[in-house]
Design an enzyme around this catalytic site. Sequence first.
Site, PDB file in Angstrom:
ATOM      1  N   VAL A  67     105.844  35.108  37.795  1.00  0.00           N
ATOM      2  CA  VAL A  67     105.810  36.375  37.048  1.00  0.00           C
ATOM      3  C   VAL A  67     104.367  36.873  37.012  1.00  0.00           C
ATOM      4  CG1 VAL A  67     106.253  37.531  34.855  1.00  0.00           C
ATOM      5  CG2 VAL A  67     107.778  35.696  35.645  1.00  0.00           C
ATOM      6  N   ASP A  94     110.459  30.725  20.101  1.00  0.00           N
ATOM      7  CA  ASP A  94     109.030  31.049  20.157  1.00  0.00           C
ATOM      8  C   ASP A  94     108.813  32.398  20.867  1.00  0.00           C
ATOM      9  OD1 ASP A  94     106.350  30.712  19.631  1.00  0.00           O
ATOM     10  OD2 ASP A  94     105.959  29.502  21.425  1.00  0.00           O
TER      11      ASP A  94
END
Length: 462
Positions: free
Chosen positions: A66, A108
Amino acid sequence: MAEQLEPVKRRVALKIIKLGMDTRQVVARFEAERQALAMMDHPNIAKIYDAGATETGRPYFVMELVRGIPITTYCDENNLSTEERLGLFVAVCQAVQHAHQKGVIHRDLKPSNVMIAMHDDKAVPKVIDFGVAKATQIDLTDKTLFTHFEQFIGTPAYMSPEQAQLSGLDIDTRSDIYSLGVLLYELLTGSTPFDAKTLAKAGMDEVRRMIREEDPPRPSIRFSTMDGASRTHLARHRKAAPEKLSGLLRGDLDWIVMKALEKNRSHRYETANGFAEDIRRHLADEPVSAAAPGPAYRIRKYVRRQRKVLGVAAAIACLLIAGTAVSSWMAVEAGRANRQLTETSGKLEDQLSKTQAAQTEAENNERLMAFQLVDEDPIRGRMKLARFLRENPNDRVTAERVMSSMWLQGSLLPLAPTRHADHAAISRDGRFIALGNEGNAGTLRVVDAATGERVVPAVDTG
Protein backbone atom coordinates in the site's frame (compact mmCIF):
# COMPACT_ATOMS: atom_id res chain seq x y z
CA MET A 1 9.10 -3.73 0.72
CA ALA A 2 10.16 -6.76 -1.37
CA GLU A 3 9.80 -8.09 -4.89
CA GLN A 4 7.88 -11.25 -5.61
CA LEU A 5 9.25 -13.22 -8.55
CA GLU A 6 6.71 -16.01 -8.90
CA PRO A 7 4.04 -16.96 -9.62
CA VAL A 8 3.78 -13.30 -10.68
CA LYS A 9 6.38 -10.59 -10.60
CA ARG A 10 5.34 -7.64 -8.47
CA ARG A 11 6.36 -5.45 -5.57
CA VAL A 12 4.86 -6.47 -2.27
CA ALA A 13 5.03 -5.70 1.43
CA LEU A 14 6.84 -8.32 3.45
CA LYS A 15 6.02 -8.48 7.13
CA ILE A 16 8.39 -10.51 9.28
CA ILE A 17 9.14 -10.63 12.98
CA LYS A 18 12.40 -8.96 13.88
CA LEU A 19 15.14 -10.92 15.55
CA GLY A 20 14.75 -10.94 19.27
CA MET A 21 11.04 -10.05 19.06
CA ASP A 22 9.84 -13.57 18.41
CA THR A 23 8.29 -14.11 21.80
CA ARG A 24 5.32 -16.43 22.07
CA GLN A 25 3.00 -13.48 22.51
CA VAL A 26 4.36 -11.63 19.46
CA VAL A 27 4.28 -14.75 17.31
CA ALA A 28 0.69 -15.39 18.39
CA ARG A 29 -0.34 -11.84 17.46
CA PHE A 30 1.51 -12.16 14.16
CA GLU A 31 -0.25 -15.37 13.23
CA ALA A 32 -3.61 -13.88 14.29
CA GLU A 33 -3.09 -10.94 11.93
CA ARG A 34 -2.03 -13.25 9.10
CA GLN A 35 -5.14 -15.38 9.55
CA ALA A 36 -7.41 -12.35 9.81
CA LEU A 37 -6.12 -10.92 6.52
CA ALA A 38 -6.45 -14.30 4.85
CA MET A 39 -10.14 -14.42 5.76
CA MET A 40 -10.97 -11.14 4.04
CA ASP A 41 -11.27 -10.07 0.42
CA HIS A 42 -12.31 -6.44 0.03
CA PRO A 43 -10.96 -3.63 -2.20
CA ASN A 44 -10.51 -1.37 0.84
CA ILE A 45 -8.55 -3.91 2.91
CA ALA A 46 -4.93 -4.76 2.15
CA LYS A 47 -4.77 -8.26 0.64
CA ILE A 48 -2.48 -11.08 1.77
CA TYR A 49 -0.67 -12.99 -0.99
CA ASP A 50 1.43 -15.57 0.78
CA ALA A 51 2.65 -16.69 4.22
CA GLY A 52 5.31 -18.96 5.63
CA ALA A 53 8.44 -19.13 7.74
CA THR A 54 12.09 -18.53 7.05
CA GLU A 55 14.73 -21.24 7.24
CA THR A 56 15.35 -20.14 10.81
CA GLY A 57 11.66 -20.47 11.68
CA ARG A 58 10.72 -16.79 11.74
CA PRO A 59 7.14 -16.43 10.45
CA TYR A 60 6.32 -13.96 7.72
CA PHE A 61 3.55 -13.08 5.32
CA VAL A 62 3.46 -11.28 2.00
CA MET A 63 0.75 -8.73 1.46
CA GLU A 64 -0.36 -6.00 -0.90
CA LEU A 65 2.01 -3.05 -0.99
CA VAL A 66 0.00 0.00 0.00
CA ARG A 67 1.75 3.13 -1.23
CA GLY A 68 -0.19 5.71 0.66
CA ILE A 69 -0.44 8.15 3.52
CA PRO A 70 -2.82 8.35 6.51
CA ILE A 71 -6.34 9.42 5.57
CA THR A 72 -6.25 12.61 7.67
CA THR A 73 -2.94 13.69 6.12
CA TYR A 74 -4.20 13.01 2.59
CA CYS A 75 -7.40 15.00 3.18
CA ASP A 76 -5.55 18.02 4.57
CA GLU A 77 -2.76 18.01 1.98
CA ASN A 78 -5.32 17.90 -0.84
CA ASN A 79 -7.77 20.32 0.84
CA LEU A 80 -10.69 17.93 0.52
CA SER A 81 -14.09 19.41 1.25
CA THR A 82 -16.31 18.02 3.99
CA GLU A 83 -18.40 16.18 1.41
CA GLU A 84 -15.30 14.59 -0.16
CA ARG A 85 -14.01 13.51 3.26
CA LEU A 86 -17.35 11.89 4.03
CA GLY A 87 -17.16 9.99 0.73
CA LEU A 88 -13.81 8.45 1.72
CA PHE A 89 -15.10 7.70 5.21
CA VAL A 90 -18.05 5.75 3.83
CA ALA A 91 -15.59 3.48 1.98
CA VAL A 92 -13.73 2.90 5.26
CA CYS A 93 -17.02 1.93 6.95
CA GLN A 94 -17.71 -0.58 4.18
CA ALA A 95 -14.28 -2.16 4.70
CA VAL A 96 -14.86 -2.44 8.45
CA GLN A 97 -18.32 -3.91 7.79
CA HIS A 98 -16.70 -6.59 5.64
CA ALA A 99 -14.24 -7.44 8.43
CA HIS A 100 -17.10 -7.69 10.93
CA GLN A 101 -19.02 -10.00 8.62
CA LYS A 102 -15.95 -12.24 8.53
CA GLY A 103 -15.93 -12.24 12.33
CA VAL A 104 -12.93 -9.92 12.75
CA ILE A 105 -12.82 -6.88 15.07
CA HIS A 106 -9.93 -4.54 14.23
CA ARG A 107 -9.64 -2.88 17.69
CA ASP A 108 -7.08 -0.29 16.55
CA LEU A 109 -8.73 1.86 13.88
CA LYS A 110 -6.89 5.18 13.54
CA PRO A 111 -5.55 7.38 10.69
CA SER A 112 -2.20 5.54 10.45
CA ASN A 113 -4.09 2.26 9.94
CA VAL A 114 -6.36 3.76 7.26
CA MET A 115 -4.12 4.65 4.35
CA ILE A 116 -5.07 6.39 1.11
CA ALA A 117 -3.54 4.88 -2.04
CA MET A 118 -3.95 6.27 -5.56
CA HIS A 119 -5.36 3.90 -8.16
CA ASP A 120 -5.66 5.49 -11.61
CA ASP A 121 -5.76 8.98 -10.04
CA LYS A 122 -8.53 7.89 -7.70
CA ALA A 123 -8.11 7.94 -3.92
CA VAL A 124 -8.78 4.48 -2.45
CA PRO A 125 -8.85 3.93 1.36
CA LYS A 126 -7.01 0.83 2.58
CA VAL A 127 -7.50 -0.54 6.10
CA ILE A 128 -4.27 -2.16 7.32
CA ASP A 129 -2.62 -3.59 10.45
CA PHE A 130 -4.91 -6.18 11.99
CA GLY A 131 -2.18 -6.96 14.54
CA VAL A 132 -4.48 -6.68 17.57
CA ALA A 133 -7.59 -7.91 15.79
CA LYS A 134 -10.01 -10.20 17.60
CA ALA A 135 -12.07 -12.99 16.10
CA THR A 136 -15.70 -13.42 17.09
CA GLN A 137 -16.39 -16.73 15.34
CA ILE A 138 -13.16 -18.76 15.12
CA ASP A 139 -9.69 -18.74 16.66
CA LEU A 140 -7.19 -16.78 14.60
CA THR A 141 -4.30 -18.85 16.00
CA ASP A 142 -3.85 -22.08 17.87
CA LYS A 143 -1.34 -20.41 20.16
CA THR A 144 -2.40 -19.01 23.51
CA LEU A 145 -3.22 -15.32 23.12
CA PHE A 146 -3.80 -13.29 26.24
CA THR A 147 -3.66 -9.74 27.49
CA HIS A 148 -1.75 -8.74 30.61
CA PHE A 149 -3.73 -7.18 33.44
CA GLU A 150 -4.36 -3.46 32.88
CA GLN A 151 -2.80 -3.65 29.41
CA PHE A 152 -4.31 -1.35 26.80
CA ILE A 153 -5.32 -2.94 23.52
CA GLY A 154 -5.40 -0.17 20.95
CA THR A 155 -4.53 3.52 20.93
CA PRO A 156 -5.98 5.59 23.83
CA ALA A 157 -7.19 8.55 21.71
CA TYR A 158 -9.24 6.14 19.52
CA MET A 159 -10.13 3.57 22.16
CA SER A 160 -13.73 2.78 23.12
CA PRO A 161 -14.88 3.11 26.74
CA GLU A 162 -15.26 -0.68 27.04
CA GLN A 163 -11.67 -1.15 25.85
CA ALA A 164 -10.51 1.36 28.49
CA GLN A 165 -12.60 -0.26 31.21
CA LEU A 166 -10.32 -3.33 31.51
CA SER A 167 -13.20 -5.37 32.89
CA GLY A 168 -14.71 -8.66 32.02
CA LEU A 169 -16.99 -6.95 29.46
CA ASP A 170 -16.53 -8.66 26.14
CA ILE A 171 -15.46 -6.46 23.22
CA ASP A 172 -17.72 -6.64 20.16
CA THR A 173 -17.96 -4.90 16.78
CA ARG A 174 -19.43 -1.75 18.35
CA SER A 175 -15.99 -1.00 19.74
CA ASP A 176 -14.85 -0.41 16.15
CA ILE A 177 -17.92 1.82 15.64
CA TYR A 178 -16.62 4.08 18.43
CA SER A 179 -13.15 4.21 16.82
CA LEU A 180 -14.76 5.09 13.49
CA GLY A 181 -16.59 7.91 15.27
CA VAL A 182 -13.27 9.25 16.58
CA LEU A 183 -11.80 9.05 13.08
CA LEU A 184 -14.75 10.98 11.60
CA TYR A 185 -14.49 13.55 14.41
CA GLU A 186 -10.84 14.12 13.46
CA LEU A 187 -11.61 14.32 9.74
CA LEU A 188 -14.18 17.03 10.44
CA THR A 189 -12.49 19.09 13.15
CA GLY A 190 -8.78 18.32 12.77
CA SER A 191 -8.52 16.87 16.30
CA THR A 192 -9.67 13.85 18.28
CA PRO A 193 -12.48 14.14 20.87
CA PHE A 194 -9.89 13.85 23.64
CA ASP A 195 -6.65 15.60 22.81
CA ALA A 196 -3.86 13.06 22.24
CA LYS A 197 -1.26 15.24 23.95
CA THR A 198 -3.44 15.61 27.04
CA LEU A 199 -3.96 11.84 27.20
CA ALA A 200 -0.23 11.23 26.78
CA LYS A 201 0.56 13.44 29.79
CA ALA A 202 -2.14 11.90 31.99
CA GLY A 203 -1.68 8.73 34.00
CA MET A 204 -3.31 5.50 32.95
CA ASP A 205 -6.10 5.79 35.49
CA GLU A 206 -6.90 9.36 34.38
CA VAL A 207 -6.92 8.29 30.71
CA ARG A 208 -9.34 5.48 31.50
CA ARG A 209 -11.56 7.85 33.51
CA MET A 210 -11.67 10.48 30.75
CA ILE A 211 -12.57 7.95 28.06
CA ARG A 212 -15.23 6.26 30.23
CA GLU A 213 -16.82 9.30 31.90
CA GLU A 214 -16.19 12.58 30.09
CA ASP A 215 -18.34 13.61 27.14
CA PRO A 216 -16.39 15.38 24.41
CA PRO A 217 -17.83 18.55 22.83
CA ARG A 218 -19.82 18.20 19.63
CA PRO A 219 -17.80 18.82 16.44
CA SER A 220 -19.51 22.17 15.82
CA ILE A 221 -18.76 23.27 19.41
CA ARG A 222 -15.13 22.15 19.13
CA PHE A 223 -14.77 24.18 15.92
CA SER A 224 -16.54 27.29 17.27
CA THR A 225 -14.34 27.40 20.39
CA MET A 226 -11.10 27.46 18.40
CA ASP A 227 -9.27 30.75 17.99
CA GLY A 228 -9.82 32.71 14.79
CA ALA A 229 -6.54 31.68 13.13
CA SER A 230 -7.19 27.98 13.80
CA ARG A 231 -10.73 28.19 12.45
CA THR A 232 -9.52 29.93 9.29
CA HIS A 233 -6.72 27.40 8.80
CA LEU A 234 -9.08 24.45 9.33
CA ALA A 235 -11.76 25.86 7.01
CA ARG A 236 -9.21 26.58 4.26
CA HIS A 237 -8.17 22.91 4.27
CA ARG A 238 -11.83 22.04 3.73
CA LYS A 239 -12.46 24.58 0.94
CA ALA A 240 -15.00 26.54 2.97
CA ALA A 241 -15.37 29.79 4.85
CA PRO A 242 -15.34 29.42 8.66
CA GLU A 243 -19.00 30.44 8.89
CA LYS A 244 -20.02 27.90 6.25
CA LEU A 245 -18.01 25.08 7.85
CA SER A 246 -19.63 25.81 11.22
CA GLY A 247 -23.04 25.49 9.56
CA LEU A 248 -22.05 22.21 7.87
CA LEU A 249 -20.99 20.65 11.17
CA ARG A 250 -24.04 21.81 13.09
CA GLY A 251 -27.04 19.48 13.00
CA ASP A 252 -26.73 16.15 11.17
CA LEU A 253 -22.98 15.68 11.49
CA ASP A 254 -23.07 16.58 15.18
CA TRP A 255 -25.75 13.97 15.77
CA ILE A 256 -24.08 11.28 13.65
CA VAL A 257 -20.66 11.65 15.28
CA MET A 258 -22.02 11.82 18.83
CA LYS A 259 -24.16 8.74 18.30
CA ALA A 260 -21.05 6.79 17.28
CA LEU A 261 -19.25 8.14 20.39
CA GLU A 262 -21.94 7.10 22.88
CA LYS A 263 -20.48 5.75 26.14
CA ASN A 264 -23.18 3.08 26.22
CA ARG A 265 -22.46 0.88 23.21
CA SER A 266 -26.13 -0.13 22.94
CA HIS A 267 -26.86 3.46 21.92
CA ARG A 268 -24.30 3.46 19.08
CA TYR A 269 -24.87 2.34 15.52
CA GLU A 270 -25.35 -1.42 15.47
CA THR A 271 -23.21 -1.85 12.35
CA ALA A 272 -20.64 0.00 10.29
CA ASN A 273 -23.14 -0.13 7.41
CA GLY A 274 -25.70 1.66 9.57
CA PHE A 275 -23.08 4.33 10.28
CA ALA A 276 -22.30 4.68 6.55
CA GLU A 277 -26.01 4.77 5.68
CA ASP A 278 -26.59 7.78 7.94
CA ILE A 279 -23.68 9.55 6.21
CA ARG A 280 -25.28 8.76 2.86
CA ARG A 281 -28.63 10.13 4.06
CA HIS A 282 -26.93 13.33 5.18
CA LEU A 283 -25.23 13.74 1.80
CA ALA A 284 -28.58 13.16 0.06
CA ASP A 285 -30.36 15.70 2.32
CA GLU A 286 -32.53 12.96 3.80
CA PRO A 287 -33.46 12.72 7.52
CA VAL A 288 -30.80 10.83 9.51
CA SER A 289 -31.49 8.19 12.13
CA ALA A 290 -28.99 9.62 14.63
CA ALA A 291 -31.71 11.71 16.25
CA ALA A 292 -35.47 11.73 16.56
CA PRO A 293 -36.22 15.01 14.77
CA GLY A 294 -39.63 16.60 14.64
CA PRO A 295 -41.79 17.54 11.63
CA ALA A 296 -39.97 20.86 11.10
CA TYR A 297 -36.65 19.02 10.64
CA ARG A 298 -38.15 16.56 8.16
CA ILE A 299 -39.77 19.37 6.19
CA ARG A 300 -36.49 21.28 6.10
CA LYS A 301 -34.70 18.15 4.84
CA TYR A 302 -37.35 17.61 2.17
CA VAL A 303 -37.03 21.21 1.00
CA ARG A 304 -33.22 20.93 0.77
CA ARG A 305 -33.49 17.61 -1.06
CA GLN A 306 -36.04 18.92 -3.55
CA ARG A 307 -34.61 22.45 -3.77
CA LYS A 308 -34.52 22.43 -7.60
CA VAL A 309 -38.10 21.20 -8.04
CA LEU A 310 -39.41 23.44 -5.28
CA GLY A 311 -37.38 26.32 -6.68
CA VAL A 312 -39.09 25.96 -10.05
CA ALA A 313 -42.48 25.58 -8.35
CA ALA A 314 -41.82 28.65 -6.22
CA ALA A 315 -40.78 30.62 -9.29
CA ILE A 316 -43.98 29.59 -11.11
CA ALA A 317 -46.05 30.43 -8.03
CA CYS A 318 -44.37 33.83 -7.80
CA LEU A 319 -45.08 34.46 -11.48
CA LEU A 320 -48.72 33.46 -11.01
CA ILE A 321 -49.04 35.65 -7.93
CA ALA A 322 -47.33 38.51 -9.72
CA GLY A 323 -49.56 38.00 -12.78
CA THR A 324 -52.66 37.93 -10.62
CA ALA A 325 -51.52 41.04 -8.76
CA VAL A 326 -50.79 42.88 -12.01
CA SER A 327 -54.13 41.79 -13.49
CA SER A 328 -55.95 42.89 -10.35
CA TRP A 329 -54.08 46.19 -10.34
CA MET A 330 -54.88 46.74 -14.02
CA ALA A 331 -58.54 45.89 -13.41
CA VAL A 332 -58.69 48.32 -10.48
CA GLU A 333 -56.94 51.01 -12.53
CA ALA A 334 -59.25 50.37 -15.49
CA GLY A 335 -62.29 50.63 -13.21
CA ARG A 336 -60.93 53.82 -11.69
CA ALA A 337 -60.24 55.22 -15.16
CA ASN A 338 -63.75 54.30 -16.33
CA ARG A 339 -65.26 55.94 -13.28
CA GLN A 340 -63.15 59.04 -13.83
CA LEU A 341 -64.12 59.07 -17.52
CA THR A 342 -67.78 58.66 -16.66
CA GLU A 343 -67.58 61.40 -14.04
CA THR A 344 -65.70 63.70 -16.43
CA SER A 345 -68.13 62.95 -19.26
CA GLY A 346 -71.09 63.64 -16.98
CA LYS A 347 -69.50 66.91 -15.83
CA LEU A 348 -68.84 67.92 -19.42
CA GLU A 349 -72.39 67.05 -20.41
CA ASP A 350 -73.73 69.00 -17.46
CA GLN A 351 -71.49 71.93 -18.34
CA LEU A 352 -72.52 71.77 -22.01
CA SER A 353 -76.16 71.54 -21.06
CA LYS A 354 -75.79 74.51 -18.73
CA THR A 355 -73.88 76.42 -21.42
CA GLN A 356 -76.53 75.62 -24.03
CA ALA A 357 -79.30 76.54 -21.61
CA ALA A 358 -77.53 79.79 -20.77
CA GLN A 359 -76.98 80.49 -24.47
CA THR A 360 -80.62 79.74 -25.26
CA GLU A 361 -81.74 81.90 -22.39
CA ALA A 362 -79.46 84.70 -23.58
CA GLU A 363 -80.78 84.39 -27.13
CA ASN A 364 -84.38 84.42 -25.90
CA ASN A 365 -83.66 87.47 -23.76
CA GLU A 366 -81.98 89.19 -26.67
CA ARG A 367 -84.90 88.33 -29.02
CA LEU A 368 -87.41 89.55 -26.44
CA MET A 369 -85.48 92.79 -26.20
CA ALA A 370 -85.48 92.96 -30.03
CA PHE A 371 -89.28 92.47 -30.03
CA GLN A 372 -89.60 95.42 -27.66
CA LEU A 373 -87.15 97.43 -29.71
CA VAL A 374 -89.31 96.96 -32.85
CA ASP A 375 -92.01 99.03 -31.20
CA GLU A 376 -89.60 101.74 -30.12
CA ASP A 377 -87.17 101.73 -33.07
CA PRO A 378 -88.63 99.60 -35.91
CA ILE A 379 -85.57 99.67 -38.16
CA ARG A 380 -83.01 98.66 -35.46
CA GLY A 381 -85.46 96.14 -34.03
CA ARG A 382 -86.11 94.52 -37.43
CA MET A 383 -82.35 94.38 -38.14
CA LYS A 384 -81.78 92.41 -34.92
CA LEU A 385 -84.72 90.15 -35.69
CA ALA A 386 -83.34 89.62 -39.21
CA ARG A 387 -80.06 88.35 -37.71
CA PHE A 388 -82.13 85.89 -35.66
CA LEU A 389 -83.85 84.70 -38.81
CA ARG A 390 -80.57 84.13 -40.63
CA GLU A 391 -79.44 81.85 -37.80
CA ASN A 392 -82.89 80.32 -37.26
CA PRO A 393 -84.72 80.41 -40.63
CA ASN A 394 -87.61 78.31 -39.27
CA ASP A 395 -88.41 80.77 -36.48
CA ARG A 396 -91.99 81.55 -37.51
CA VAL A 397 -92.75 83.83 -34.57
CA THR A 398 -89.80 86.12 -35.37
CA ALA A 399 -90.64 86.12 -39.11
CA GLU A 400 -94.24 87.07 -38.40
CA ARG A 401 -93.08 89.81 -36.06
CA VAL A 402 -90.80 91.24 -38.76
CA MET A 403 -93.51 91.11 -41.42
CA SER A 404 -96.19 92.57 -39.17
CA SER A 405 -93.86 95.39 -38.17
CA MET A 406 -93.07 96.14 -41.79
CA TRP A 407 -96.77 96.00 -42.71
CA LEU A 408 -97.83 98.26 -39.87
CA GLN A 409 -95.04 100.71 -40.65
CA GLY A 410 -96.11 100.76 -44.28
CA SER A 411 -92.89 99.22 -45.42
CA LEU A 412 -94.82 96.59 -47.39
CA LEU A 413 -97.44 97.35 -50.10
CA PRO A 414 -99.99 94.67 -51.01
CA LEU A 415 -99.83 93.04 -54.45
CA ALA A 416 -102.24 90.84 -56.31
CA PRO A 417 -101.85 87.12 -55.72
CA THR A 418 -99.72 85.30 -58.27
CA ARG A 419 -99.41 81.74 -59.38
CA HIS A 420 -96.35 81.47 -57.12
CA ALA A 421 -98.02 82.91 -53.98
CA ASP A 422 -101.38 83.35 -52.33
CA HIS A 423 -100.34 86.71 -50.89
CA ALA A 424 -97.69 89.24 -51.93
CA ALA A 425 -96.48 92.63 -50.80
CA ILE A 426 -93.66 94.96 -51.84
CA SER A 427 -91.56 97.18 -49.69
CA ARG A 428 -92.16 100.96 -49.93
CA ASP A 429 -88.73 101.49 -51.44
CA GLY A 430 -89.43 98.73 -53.96
CA ARG A 431 -86.36 96.65 -53.08
CA PHE A 432 -88.05 93.58 -51.48
CA ILE A 433 -91.11 91.44 -52.13
CA ALA A 434 -92.76 89.29 -49.44
CA LEU A 435 -94.54 86.15 -50.71
CA GLY A 436 -96.88 84.01 -48.61
CA ASN A 437 -98.61 80.68 -49.26
CA GLU A 438 -101.49 79.31 -47.22
CA GLY A 439 -102.12 75.65 -47.90
CA ASN A 440 -101.74 73.06 -45.17
CA ALA A 441 -98.50 74.61 -43.96
CA GLY A 442 -98.29 78.27 -44.77
CA THR A 443 -94.89 79.73 -45.69
CA LEU A 444 -93.50 83.23 -45.93
CA ARG A 445 -90.42 84.29 -47.88
CA VAL A 446 -88.80 87.62 -48.80
CA VAL A 447 -86.99 88.03 -52.15
CA ASP A 448 -84.93 90.76 -53.80
CA ALA A 449 -87.28 92.58 -56.24
CA ALA A 450 -84.48 93.13 -58.78
CA THR A 451 -82.83 89.72 -58.81
CA GLY A 452 -85.54 87.46 -57.41
CA GLU A 453 -83.05 85.93 -54.95
CA ARG A 454 -84.39 84.96 -51.60
CA VAL A 455 -83.36 87.35 -48.87
CA VAL A 456 -85.03 85.64 -45.90
CA PRO A 457 -85.48 81.84 -46.13
CA ALA A 458 -88.99 80.46 -46.22
CA VAL A 459 -90.59 80.37 -42.79
CA ASP A 460 -93.19 77.75 -41.78
CA THR A 461 -96.30 79.65 -40.70
CA GLY A 462 -98.60 76.66 -40.28
